[in-house]
Design a protein around this motif. Structure first.
Motif, mmCIF file in Angstrom:
data_model
loop_
_atom_site.group_PDB
_atom_site.id
_atom_site.type_symbol
_atom_site.label_atom_id
_atom_site.label_comp_id
_atom_site.label_asym_id
_atom_site.label_seq_id
_atom_site.Cartn_x
_atom_site.Cartn_y
_atom_site.Cartn_z
ATOM 1 N N THR A 6 55.512 25.976 -72.378
ATOM 2 C CA THR A 6 54.363 26.315 -71.540
ATOM 3 C C THR A 6 54.832 27.249 -70.439
ATOM 4 O O THR A 6 56.028 27.297 -70.129
ATOM 5 C CB THR A 6 53.725 25.056 -70.925
ATOM 6 N N CYS A 7 53.940 28.007 -69.852
ATOM 7 C CA CYS A 7 54.298 29.003 -68.836
ATOM 8 C C CYS A 7 54.376 28.340 -67.462
ATOM 9 O O CYS A 7 53.352 27.930 -66.898
ATOM 10 C CB CYS A 7 53.287 30.146 -68.817
ATOM 11 N N MET A 8 55.586 28.255 -66.936
ATOM 12 C CA MET A 8 55.772 27.655 -65.621
ATOM 13 C C MET A 8 55.299 28.590 -64.509
ATOM 14 O O MET A 8 54.910 28.134 -63.433
ATOM 15 C CB MET A 8 57.247 27.299 -65.420
ATOM 16 N N GLN A 9 55.326 29.902 -64.745
ATOM 17 C CA GLN A 9 54.872 30.839 -63.716
ATOM 18 C C GLN A 9 53.376 30.671 -63.459
ATOM 19 O O GLN A 9 52.917 30.761 -62.321
ATOM 20 C CB GLN A 9 55.181 32.283 -64.118
ATOM 21 N N CYS A 10 52.610 30.421 -64.520
ATOM 22 C CA CYS A 10 51.179 30.156 -64.347
ATOM 23 C C CYS A 10 50.961 28.946 -63.445
ATOM 24 O O CYS A 10 50.096 28.949 -62.568
ATOM 25 C CB CYS A 10 50.517 29.911 -65.710
ATOM 26 N N GLN A 11 51.754 27.909 -63.669
ATOM 27 C CA GLN A 11 51.603 26.683 -62.895
ATOM 28 C C GLN A 11 51.981 26.919 -61.438
ATOM 29 O O GLN A 11 51.323 26.409 -60.522
ATOM 30 C CB GLN A 11 52.465 25.575 -63.489
ATOM 31 N N SER A 21 48.533 28.491 -72.497
ATOM 32 C CA SER A 21 49.861 29.074 -72.685
ATOM 33 C C SER A 21 50.757 28.205 -73.556
ATOM 34 O O SER A 21 51.843 28.630 -73.946
ATOM 35 C CB SER A 21 50.541 29.304 -71.332
ATOM 36 N N LEU A 22 50.338 26.968 -73.857
ATOM 37 C CA LEU A 22 51.163 26.105 -74.684
ATOM 38 C C LEU A 22 51.307 26.702 -76.081
ATOM 39 O O LEU A 22 50.339 27.200 -76.664
ATOM 40 C CB LEU A 22 50.554 24.703 -74.792
ATOM 41 N N SER A 23 52.522 26.653 -76.608
ATOM 42 C CA SER A 23 52.764 27.184 -77.951
ATOM 43 C C SER A 23 53.946 26.472 -78.579
ATOM 44 O O SER A 23 54.768 25.865 -77.888
ATOM 45 C CB SER A 23 53.032 28.696 -77.894
ATOM 46 N N MET A 24 54.011 26.523 -79.900
ATOM 47 C CA MET A 24 55.159 26.020 -80.639
ATOM 48 C C MET A 24 56.061 27.199 -80.950
ATOM 49 O O MET A 24 55.615 28.191 -81.526
ATOM 50 C CB MET A 24 54.718 25.332 -81.926
ATOM 51 N N GLU A 25 57.327 27.097 -80.563
ATOM 52 C CA GLU A 25 58.271 28.197 -80.735
ATOM 53 C C GLU A 25 59.531 27.714 -81.447
ATOM 54 O O GLU A 25 59.949 26.566 -81.297
ATOM 55 C CB GLU A 25 58.665 28.784 -79.366
ATOM 56 N N SER A 242 44.932 21.683 -76.750
ATOM 57 C CA SER A 242 45.250 22.218 -75.427
ATOM 58 C C SER A 242 44.605 23.586 -75.228
ATOM 59 O O SER A 242 44.092 23.896 -74.150
ATOM 60 C CB SER A 242 46.763 22.323 -75.243
ATOM 61 N N HIS A 243 44.642 24.419 -76.276
ATOM 62 C CA HIS A 243 44.014 25.737 -76.171
ATOM 63 C C HIS A 243 42.504 25.621 -75.967
ATOM 64 O O HIS A 243 41.914 26.381 -75.188
ATOM 65 C CB HIS A 243 44.309 26.547 -77.435
ATOM 66 N N ASN A 244 41.887 24.663 -76.657
ATOM 67 C CA ASN A 244 40.444 24.442 -76.469
ATOM 68 C C ASN A 244 40.151 24.012 -75.038
ATOM 69 O O ASN A 244 39.177 24.480 -74.421
ATOM 70 C CB ASN A 244 39.941 23.394 -77.455
ATOM 71 N N LEU A 245 41.008 23.119 -74.512
ATOM 72 C CA LEU A 245 40.833 22.663 -73.137
ATOM 73 C C LEU A 245 41.035 23.825 -72.171
ATOM 74 O O LEU A 245 40.269 23.977 -71.199
ATOM 75 C CB LEU A 245 41.824 21.543 -72.830
#
Length: 262
Positions: A6-11, A21-25, A242-245
């Motif tokens: 997840t993107c910590m900069q967004c937070q 921003s959550l993704s599987m990598e 999470s993307h829907n939320l």
């Protein structure tokens, strides 16, 4: 192997997680996952686990998914990488420079028997005791699977994995002892240098793996570990939810902003 990021900069900027921003990598060879989120932030997630820990997870997941040959290969590689890690940590503990270890390792990097011999000698010199090794039948089985294309059954894969765990756990416990504590911190910290040098916002992530420095008590029963993995939630489904939320939250924020303007 994949893990979620997840993107910590967004937070940091908004004070709340960016669920979109959550993704599987994929976990790369370096252990540093670089991603760009939906808002354009480039960040790096540093996986704290070493290669042998990650490979132990891949072995268990392969059994859960019915890929027994892959499980044997992952378990075998996990043990070999643990031996390599022990050798490097032991050299550091005795004041040997990293470059000298790298030069020496190159002479055995492609020969597993040399690696095993080096590990056995280092373990004996460091502890005064012989290290536990795979039984001859398990060595023959591993070679048949990896080099001759033998198709392993579930029982065979679990039996091999358990034999690997029986060899690995004493070494893992040794590495977790006080004499190695500072060495482990240094080896883990070196993985983040590339991300910091690139000026990317970084965060660290710990994955709970079957073989793990994180576990206060290392589980020894492989079947019990497999059972626990079999009931884990579907992370891909969790990402979709999470993307829907995230989309709902972004829509709500947009609507509130429009209302203020009017």
């Amino acid at each position: 192997m994949q893990t979620f990021t997840t993107c910590m900069q967004c937070q940091v900027e908004s004070g709340m997680p960016n669920f979109s921003s959550l993704s599987m990598e994929d976990v790369p060879e370096s252990g540093v996952i670089e991603v760009t989120c939906n808002r354009g932030h480039r960040t790096a997630t540093i996986i704290q686990q070493t290669k042998f820990e990650i490979l132990s997870e891949m072995g268990v997941k392969a059994i859960v998914n019915g890929s027994y040959r892959d499980a044997v290969s992952s378990f075998a590689s996990s043990l070999e990488r643990l031996h390599e890690f022990f050798l490097e940590a032991t050299c550091r503990r005795h004041g040997i420079a990293p470059d000298e270890f790298t030069v020496t390792w190159k002479h055995m990097a492609n020969q597993s028997e040399r690696q095993l011999g080096a590990f056995l000698a280092a373990h004996l010199l460091d502890t005064g005791k012989a290290a536990k090794v795979l039984p001859p039948k398990q060595v023959e089985f591993r070679n048949a699977v990896i080099h001759k294309g033998r198709l392993a059954t579930r029982d065979e894969a679990v039996s091999f994995g358990q034999a690997m765990f029986d060899c690995a756990i004493p070494v893992l416990m040794l590495l977790r002892s006080d004499p190695y504590a500072e060495i482990l911190r240094k080896l883990t910290g070196e993985r983040s240098r590339k991300a910091f040098d690139a000026g990317i916002r970084t965060s660290t992530m710990g994955i709970s793996t079957p073989l793990s420095f994180m576990n206060a008590e290392q589980p020894a029963d492989l079947e019990a570990i497999i059972d626990s993995y079999a009931v884990r939630p579907d992370m891909h489904q969790a990402i979709r939810e999470s993307h829907n939320l995230g989309a709902m939250i972004d829509s709500l924020i947009g609507a509130m902003a429009d209302k203020k303007v009017t």
